[in-house]
Design an enzyme around this catalytic site. Structure first.
Site, PDB file in Angstrom:
ATOM      1  N   GLY A  36       0.800  -1.235   0.000  1.00 40.29           N
ATOM      2  CA  GLY A  36       0.000   0.000   0.000  1.00 40.29           C
ATOM      3  C   GLY A  36       0.827   1.278   0.000  1.00 40.29           C
ATOM      4  O   GLY A  36       0.281   2.362  -0.186  1.00 40.29           O
ATOM      5  N   THR A  59       9.759 -12.485  -3.682  1.00 38.99           N
ATOM      6  CA  THR A  59       8.612 -11.649  -3.270  1.00 38.99           C
ATOM      7  C   THR A  59       7.336 -12.039  -4.019  1.00 38.99           C
ATOM      8  O   THR A  59       6.286 -12.254  -3.411  1.00 38.99           O
ATOM      9  CB  THR A  59       8.923 -10.157  -3.502  1.00 38.99           C
ATOM     10  OG1 THR A  59      10.026  -9.804  -2.674  1.00 38.99           O
ATOM     11  CG2 THR A  59       7.731  -9.282  -3.157  1.00 38.99           C
ATOM     12  N   THR A  72      -1.134  -9.239 -13.608  1.00 37.26           N
ATOM     13  CA  THR A  72      -0.774  -8.278 -14.664  1.00 37.26           C
ATOM     14  C   THR A  72      -1.106  -8.858 -16.035  1.00 37.26           C
ATOM     15  O   THR A  72      -1.136 -10.084 -16.198  1.00 37.26           O
ATOM     16  CB  THR A  72       0.734  -7.953 -14.615  1.00 37.26           C
ATOM     17  OG1 THR A  72       1.095  -7.237 -15.811  1.00 37.26           O
ATOM     18  CG2 THR A  72       1.603  -9.205 -14.536  1.00 37.26           C
ATOM     19  N   ASP A  73      -1.296  -7.975 -17.012  1.00 41.01           N
ATOM     20  CA  ASP A  73      -1.515  -8.465 -18.390  1.00 41.01           C
ATOM     21  C   ASP A  73      -0.254  -9.137 -18.938  1.00 41.01           C
ATOM     22  O   ASP A  73      -0.312  -9.885 -19.915  1.00 41.01           O
ATOM     23  CB  ASP A  73      -1.984  -7.342 -19.323  1.00 41.01           C
ATOM     24  CG  ASP A  73      -0.968  -6.232 -19.541  1.00 41.01           C
ATOM     25  OD1 ASP A  73       0.120  -6.259 -18.926  1.00 41.01           O
ATOM     26  OD2 ASP A  73      -1.265  -5.314 -20.334  1.00 41.01           O
ATOM     27  N   GLU A  74       0.903  -8.878 -18.305  1.00 40.28           N
ATOM     28  CA  GLU A  74       2.154  -9.454 -18.824  1.00 40.28           C
ATOM     29  C   GLU A  74       2.200 -10.971 -18.685  1.00 40.28           C
ATOM     30  O   GLU A  74       3.042 -11.625 -19.299  1.00 40.28           O
ATOM     31  CB  GLU A  74       3.374  -8.834 -18.123  1.00 40.28           C
ATOM     32  CG  GLU A  74       3.506  -7.378 -18.455  1.00 40.28           C
ATOM     33  CD  GLU A  74       4.907  -6.829 -18.293  1.00 40.28           C
ATOM     34  OE1 GLU A  74       5.874  -7.602 -18.293  1.00 40.28           O
ATOM     35  OE2 GLU A  74       5.014  -5.602 -18.166  1.00 40.28           O
ATOM     36  N   TYR A  83      10.178 -11.127 -14.528  1.00 38.03           N
ATOM     37  CA  TYR A  83       9.077 -10.469 -13.801  1.00 38.03           C
ATOM     38  C   TYR A  83       7.743 -11.119 -14.158  1.00 38.03           C
ATOM     39  O   TYR A  83       6.976 -11.538 -13.276  1.00 38.03           O
ATOM     40  CB  TYR A  83       9.024  -8.963 -14.121  1.00 38.03           C
ATOM     41  CG  TYR A  83       7.671  -8.359 -13.835  1.00 38.03           C
ATOM     42  CD1 TYR A  83       7.197  -8.280 -12.522  1.00 38.03           C
ATOM     43  CD2 TYR A  83       6.838  -7.911 -14.859  1.00 38.03           C
ATOM     44  CE1 TYR A  83       5.928  -7.766 -12.250  1.00 38.03           C
ATOM     45  CE2 TYR A  83       5.579  -7.397 -14.596  1.00 38.03           C
ATOM     46  CZ  TYR A  83       5.138  -7.327 -13.288  1.00 38.03           C
ATOM     47  OH  TYR A  83       3.882  -6.832 -13.022  1.00 38.03           O
ATOM     48  N   LYS A  89       5.069 -13.283 -11.844  1.00 41.92           N
ATOM     49  CA  LYS A  89       3.656 -12.936 -11.660  1.00 41.92           C
ATOM     50  C   LYS A  89       2.752 -14.076 -12.142  1.00 41.92           C
ATOM     51  O   LYS A  89       1.692 -14.321 -11.570  1.00 41.92           O
ATOM     52  CB  LYS A  89       3.314 -11.635 -12.394  1.00 41.92           C
ATOM     53  CG  LYS A  89       3.943 -10.388 -11.802  1.00 41.92           C
ATOM     54  CD  LYS A  89       3.501 -10.074 -10.386  1.00 41.92           C
ATOM     55  CE  LYS A  89       2.104  -9.510 -10.299  1.00 41.92           C
ATOM     56  NZ  LYS A  89       1.756  -9.069  -8.921  1.00 41.92           N
ATOM     57  N   LEU A 105       8.130   3.885 -17.884  1.00 44.03           N
ATOM     58  CA  LEU A 105       8.257   4.746 -19.065  1.00 44.03           C
ATOM     59  C   LEU A 105       7.802   6.195 -18.829  1.00 44.03           C
ATOM     60  O   LEU A 105       8.585   7.127 -19.060  1.00 44.03           O
ATOM     61  CB  LEU A 105       7.457   4.146 -20.235  1.00 44.03           C
ATOM     62  CG  LEU A 105       7.505   4.980 -21.518  1.00 44.03           C
ATOM     63  CD1 LEU A 105       8.839   4.843 -22.221  1.00 44.03           C
ATOM     64  CD2 LEU A 105       6.389   4.576 -22.472  1.00 44.03           C
ATOM     65  N   TYR A 140      13.616   2.104 -26.267  1.00 43.48           N
ATOM     66  CA  TYR A 140      14.154   0.785 -26.613  1.00 43.48           C
ATOM     67  C   TYR A 140      13.772   0.385 -28.042  1.00 43.48           C
ATOM     68  O   TYR A 140      12.616   0.559 -28.459  1.00 43.48           O
ATOM     69  CB  TYR A 140      13.599  -0.292 -25.674  1.00 43.48           C
ATOM     70  CG  TYR A 140      14.055  -0.196 -24.239  1.00 43.48           C
ATOM     71  CD1 TYR A 140      15.355   0.178 -23.909  1.00 43.48           C
ATOM     72  CD2 TYR A 140      13.189  -0.517 -23.202  1.00 43.48           C
ATOM     73  CE1 TYR A 140      15.761   0.238 -22.587  1.00 43.48           C
ATOM     74  CE2 TYR A 140      13.596  -0.462 -21.874  1.00 43.48           C
ATOM     75  CZ  TYR A 140      14.884  -0.080 -21.573  1.00 43.48           C
ATOM     76  OH  TYR A 140      15.295  -0.020 -20.263  1.00 43.48           O
ATOM     77  N   ARG A 191      15.372  -3.844 -25.001  1.00 41.84           N
ATOM     78  CA  ARG A 191      15.247  -4.696 -23.806  1.00 41.84           C
ATOM     79  C   ARG A 191      15.178  -6.154 -24.280  1.00 41.84           C
ATOM     80  O   ARG A 191      14.369  -6.465 -25.167  1.00 41.84           O
ATOM     81  CB  ARG A 191      13.946  -4.288 -23.110  1.00 41.84           C
ATOM     82  CG  ARG A 191      13.517  -5.148 -21.964  1.00 41.84           C
ATOM     83  CD  ARG A 191      12.093  -4.755 -21.499  1.00 41.84           C
ATOM     84  NE  ARG A 191      12.064  -3.647 -20.581  1.00 41.84           N
ATOM     85  CZ  ARG A 191      10.940  -3.088 -20.126  1.00 41.84           C
ATOM     86  NH1 ARG A 191       9.764  -3.520 -20.525  1.00 41.84           N
ATOM     87  NH2 ARG A 191      10.998  -2.088 -19.276  1.00 41.84           N
TER      88      ARG A 191
HETATM   89  O1  DAU Z   1       1.358  -4.332 -18.451  1.00 42.21           O
HETATM   90  C1  DAU Z   1       1.418  -4.140 -17.089  1.00 42.21           C
HETATM   91  C2  DAU Z   1       2.848  -3.986 -16.725  1.00 42.21           C
HETATM   92  O2  DAU Z   1       3.263  -2.720 -17.207  1.00 42.21           O
HETATM   93  C3  DAU Z   1       3.070  -4.110 -15.236  1.00 42.21           C
HETATM   94  O3  DAU Z   1       2.751  -5.411 -14.841  1.00 42.21           O
HETATM   95  C4  DAU Z   1       4.524  -3.814 -14.919  1.00 42.21           C
HETATM   96  O4  DAU Z   1       4.706  -3.830 -13.534  1.00 42.21           O
HETATM   97  C5  DAU Z   1       4.916  -2.481 -15.467  1.00 42.21           C
HETATM   98  O5  DAU Z   1       6.293  -2.274 -15.254  1.00 42.21           O
HETATM   99  C6  DAU Z   1       4.589  -2.363 -16.946  1.00 42.21           C
HETATM  100  O6  DAU Z   1       5.511  -3.136 -17.742  1.00 42.21           O
HETATM  101  P1  DAU Z   1       6.224  -2.530 -19.047  1.00 42.21           P
HETATM  102  O7  DAU Z   1       7.500  -3.225 -19.256  1.00 42.21           O
HETATM  103  O8  DAU Z   1       5.266  -2.453 -20.190  1.00 42.21           O
HETATM  104  O9  DAU Z   1       6.444  -1.010 -18.499  1.00 42.21           O
HETATM  105  P2  DAU Z   1       7.657   0.019 -18.655  1.00 42.21           P
HETATM  106  O10 DAU Z   1       7.132   1.320 -18.148  1.00 42.21           O
HETATM  107  O11 DAU Z   1       8.915  -0.498 -18.109  1.00 42.21           O
HETATM  108  O12 DAU Z   1       7.821   0.117 -20.235  1.00 42.21           O
HETATM  109  C7  DAU Z   1       6.742   0.504 -21.068  1.00 42.21           C
HETATM  110  C8  DAU Z   1       7.248   0.404 -22.500  1.00 42.21           C
HETATM  111  O13 DAU Z   1       8.243   1.408 -22.711  1.00 42.21           O
HETATM  112  C9  DAU Z   1       7.923  -0.917 -22.817  1.00 42.21           C
HETATM  113  O14 DAU Z   1       7.628  -1.280 -24.169  1.00 42.21           O
HETATM  114  C10 DAU Z   1       9.416  -0.600 -22.684  1.00 42.21           C
HETATM  115  C11 DAU Z   1       9.486   0.855 -23.112  1.00 42.21           C
HETATM  116  N1  DAU Z   1      10.567   1.627 -22.468  1.00 42.21           N
HETATM  117  C12 DAU Z   1      10.598   1.677 -21.106  1.00 42.21           C
HETATM  118  C13 DAU Z   1      11.613   2.348 -20.453  1.00 42.21           C
HETATM  119  C14 DAU Z   1      11.647   2.419 -18.948  1.00 42.21           C
HETATM  120  C15 DAU Z   1      11.537   2.274 -23.233  1.00 42.21           C
HETATM  121  O15 DAU Z   1      11.480   2.250 -24.482  1.00 42.21           O
HETATM  122  N2  DAU Z   1      12.538   2.936 -22.585  1.00 42.21           N
HETATM  123  C16 DAU Z   1      12.634   2.985 -21.236  1.00 42.21           C
HETATM  124  O16 DAU Z   1      13.580   3.611 -20.714  1.00 42.21           O
END
Ligand code: DAU
Length: 337
Positions: free
Chosen positions: A10, A100, A125-127, A149, A153, A189, A206, A272
């Protein structure tokens, strides 16, 4: 009738919004937060409720059986958010994700079985479905996680299902899409790129930046969990979609436009590993319970970006840790080539 609700995690981003929402929405509910205060869990996130007479904070880890037993005594409902959540961190250091997300969820479920709670909402999560090259996943789609990750999950999600089937623990599962809003840790992001843009630093996108995510505003997310907690059918999973599918480059441009910064700040970097191309969910099962998202994506994104611009005191203390970690991530990805 008044209920006692245990919210794990929380002090994190979505958990703190959910805690605030419960206190405001249900005037006879008592809310307990159990949080380990790791790098992403912060007492500041609970400032709005911290001194409220119906709120209690317990500092403890979901992997610690005695903390969980103490926190769950006398509780009617459990909403289990506590988890390691960042994909990049899971690629570099998966251990904490397994302990965790999987073992911690096991301790939560096992304790719920012993204590006998009325409802247990597991936040998945949708992941867990992996990449949706086309169409949209339903709750019946197979779980095909890509990252450590997502796999952690998926393990937790399957354990939650098993505890319902085997022991009759009254589990409900939610699988939300990418969530955004104030107080999200700036490794994700939207807040990360916002802070980079505020400092006139490049936004490291990325790969080709054409990956697609479905963005869900945090207030819509917490309302969806409220609906599942109170109206969902025990033993069922519910997708939560935002209805705002955008490419990462589109989101990056919107952040830059909001802050009046040039698009030349976008910089393409090494992708990534195992990067999911697209997430998409069919949320008709949840909508049948009466929920639908209310936020307008462009407005909510703008408000979120401006919240970061106006709340330097919130992110200043964690910026250095985040910059060091990012450097580590980028070096690691570059060395893999
Ligand atoms: O879909 C739900 C999920 O969304 C959650 O379960 C996760 O906890 C959460 O981290 C998130 O996962 P993503 O990997 O989609 O989120 P992230 O914000 O890390 O990245 C969103 C998109 O942006 C992904 O395609 C990777 C890209 N990205 C992210 C970062 C941090 C970049 O291109 N550059 C970056 O520096």
């Amino acid at each position: 009738m008044g209920k006692s609700v245990l919210v794990t995690g929380g002090a994190g981003f979505i958990g703190s919004h959910f805690t605030e929402y419960l206190i405001q929405q249900y005037l006879d509910y008592e809310v307990r937060v159990l949080d380990a205060l790791t790098y992403a869990g912060r007492r500041e996130n609970l400032a709005a409720v911290d001194t409220h007479p119906r709120f209690t904070f317990i500092h403890g880890d979901v992997r610690d059986r005695s903390s969980v037993q103490q926190a769950m005594q006398g509780v009617h409902y459990v909403v289990h958010f506590a988890a390691e959540t960042h994909v990049d961190r899971s690629i570099l250091s998966p251990d904490a994700f397994i302990t965790t997300d999987v073992y911690g969820t096991f301790i939560m479920l096992e304790t719920a079985r012993q204590v006998g709670v009325e409802r247990f909402v597991h936040v998945s999560t949708d992941e867990v479905y992996g990449s949706a090259e086309q169409g949209a996943f339903t709750e019946q789609s197979p779980l095909q996680p890509s990252s450590p990750y997502a796999a952690s999950k998926a393990g937790a999600d399957l354990l939650a299902q098993a505890y319902h089937r085997t022991y009759g623990v009254p589990v409900l599962i939610v699988r939300p899409s990418n969530t955004f809003g104030p107080r999200q840790y700036p490794e994700k992001l939207i807040p990360f790129f916002t802070l980079r843009a505020l400092h006139d630093e490049p936004l490291p996108l990325y790969g080709d930046g054409q990956q697609r995510r479905d963005w869900l505003y945090v207030h819509d997310h917490v309302r969806a969990i409220d609906v599942v907690l109170h109206k969902g059918q025990v033993g069922e999973a519910y997708n939560i979609a935002g209805g705002n599918e955008r490419t990462n480059i589109e989101v990056s441009r919107l952040i830059l436009h909001t802050l009046g910064k040039p698009e030349s700040l976008i910089q393409f970097v090494e992708d990534r590993p195992g990067h999911d191309r697209r997430y998409a969910l069919d949320d008709s099962k949840l909508r049948a319970l009466g929920w639908q998202p209310q936020a307008d994506f462009e407005i909510a994104l703008r408000q979120t970006v401006l919240w970061y611009a106006q709340h330097r005191e919130w992110w200043q203390p964690i910026l250095q840790e985040q910059l060091e970690y990012r450097e580590f991530v980028e070096q690691w990805y570059a060395q893999r080539q």
